[in-house]
Design an enzyme around this catalytic site. Structure first.
Site, mmCIF file in Angstrom:
data_model
loop_
_atom_site.group_PDB
_atom_site.id
_atom_site.type_symbol
_atom_site.label_atom_id
_atom_site.label_comp_id
_atom_site.label_asym_id
_atom_site.label_seq_id
_atom_site.Cartn_x
_atom_site.Cartn_y
_atom_site.Cartn_z
ATOM 1 N N ARG A 1 11.810 -2.913 -8.492
ATOM 2 C CA ARG A 1 10.444 -2.860 -9.004
ATOM 3 C C ARG A 1 10.477 -2.412 -10.460
ATOM 4 N NH1 ARG A 1 6.645 -2.352 -4.953
ATOM 5 N NH2 ARG A 1 5.154 -2.936 -6.578
ATOM 6 N N ARG B 1 13.955 8.764 10.523
ATOM 7 C CA ARG B 1 14.544 8.134 9.339
ATOM 8 C C ARG B 1 13.756 8.423 8.061
ATOM 9 N NH1 ARG B 1 14.713 3.712 13.064
ATOM 10 N NH2 ARG B 1 13.028 2.651 11.945
ATOM 11 N N ASN C 1 5.410 2.213 -6.134
ATOM 12 C CA ASN C 1 5.702 1.998 -7.546
ATOM 13 C C ASN C 1 4.726 2.704 -8.485
ATOM 14 O OD1 ASN C 1 7.495 0.816 -9.368
ATOM 15 N ND2 ASN C 1 6.080 -0.856 -9.804
ATOM 16 N N PRO D 1 0.818 -1.209 0.000
ATOM 17 C CA PRO D 1 0.000 0.000 0.000
ATOM 18 C C PRO D 1 0.854 1.262 0.000
ATOM 19 C CG PRO D 1 -0.786 -1.571 1.638
ATOM 20 C CD PRO D 1 0.523 -2.088 1.143
ATOM 21 N N GLU D 2 0.422 2.254 -0.761
ATOM 22 C CA GLU D 2 1.141 3.518 -0.797
ATOM 23 C C GLU D 2 0.522 4.480 0.214
ATOM 24 O OE1 GLU D 2 2.538 4.782 -4.630
ATOM 25 O OE2 GLU D 2 2.127 2.833 -5.523
ATOM 26 N N LYS E 1 4.205 5.238 5.049
ATOM 27 C CA LYS E 1 3.606 3.907 5.002
ATOM 28 C C LYS E 1 3.455 3.294 6.397
ATOM 29 C CE LYS E 1 5.350 3.025 0.328
ATOM 30 N NZ LYS E 1 6.027 2.083 -0.581
#
Length: 265
Positions: free
Chosen positions: A254, A122, A163, A2-3, A52
């Site tokens: 990807r 991060r 992606n 999932p984005e 995410k």
């Protein structure tokens, strides 16, 4: 995987069902059981999405962390007949208004708040957040010789891009995925951020990825754009604007999609 738009939408929808209420937290699968016991029966104060990641702020002062990864998914039950857990359910959340099952996540933990702080440190800026500052993204891209298609998938550069959005953002901006970050000028960096923000926020609103605008679509205005026609370059055979065959590259493990005519190198 999932984005970012999906994570923000999950937080929005689940918050309506769980926050401000005591929640029964348990682990039908078992391994998460010790963590679940630490917050079982506590009030869920809020669900915070970032990139995410999902963070669950509990009244105990502890914070739950979920990263869905490639295989994680939620199932929501809101009727009176809530089923018994089926399959490998890592975490079940039960309030007076809903039952939510989580299966297959990459991460599912209950932590001290310092863990959340470390994770956020991060990550790059999240474009869906209203006060997000793109300067960190600009700085990292402009100093890197890596291709922009690789950089956009790096969550330390910008959080939430996957992606599909990578392909669509670069197509909309006319930027080849192999162009080095150092090659992008300030106007292109600003265009990238503006496009990313617009697309991801639309994804939250629509609860799905639709990057195609009505001006470029043949679908009548009174009908929703179907999934197969919702993107410009991602999994297309030919460019919707010029007809050139869409090219594929392996970037960041990807498949990346681009039009060599509309996105010259």
């Amino acid at each position: 995987m999932p984005e970012g738009h999906t994570i923000h939408r999950i937080a929005r929808d689940h918050s309506k069902l769980l926050t401000g209420r005591p929640v029964h937290v348990w682990s039908p699968q078992g391994p998460f059981a010790p963590d679940a016991a630490r917050v079982d029966g506590a009030t869920l104060e809020r669900i915070e999405p970032y990139g995410k990641h999902l963070f669950y702020h509990w009244s105990t002062g502890e914070i739950g962390h979920v990263h869905l990864g490639l295989f994680g998914k939620f199932k929501v039950f809101t009727d009176d007949d809530r089923p018994q857990p089926q399959g490998a359910i890592r975490m079940r959340l039960e309030s007076d208004s809903a039952t939510i099952d989580l299966s297959g996540p990459t991460a599912c933990t209950i932590d001290d708040p310092s863990v959340r702080t470390g994770i956020l440190a991060r990550l790059g800026p999240d474009p869906i957040m209203r006060r997000a500052n793109p300067q960190q993204m600009y700085d990292k891209i402009s100093k890197s010789r890596r291709g922009i298609g690789d950089l956009l998938m790096d969550q330390s550069v910008v959080a939430g891009i996957g992606n599909v959005y990578r392909a669509e953002v670069l197509f909309a901006c006319g930027i080849h995925p192999l162009r080095p970050g150092t090659d992008l000028d300030p106007a292109e960096l600003e265009l990238l951020w503006t496009t990313i923000t617009r697309m991801l926020r639309r994804g939250v609103k629509d609860n799905r990825i639709v990057t195609m605008t009505r001006a470029d679509s043949d679908v009548p205005r009174n009908r929703p754009i179907p999934r197969a026609d919702a993107t410009y370059a991602y999994k297309r055979d030919h460019c919707v604007r010029c007809g050139t065959e869409i090219q594929h590259l392996d970037i960041a493990n990807r498949t990346s999609y681009h039009c060599p005519t509309c996105q010259p190198r």
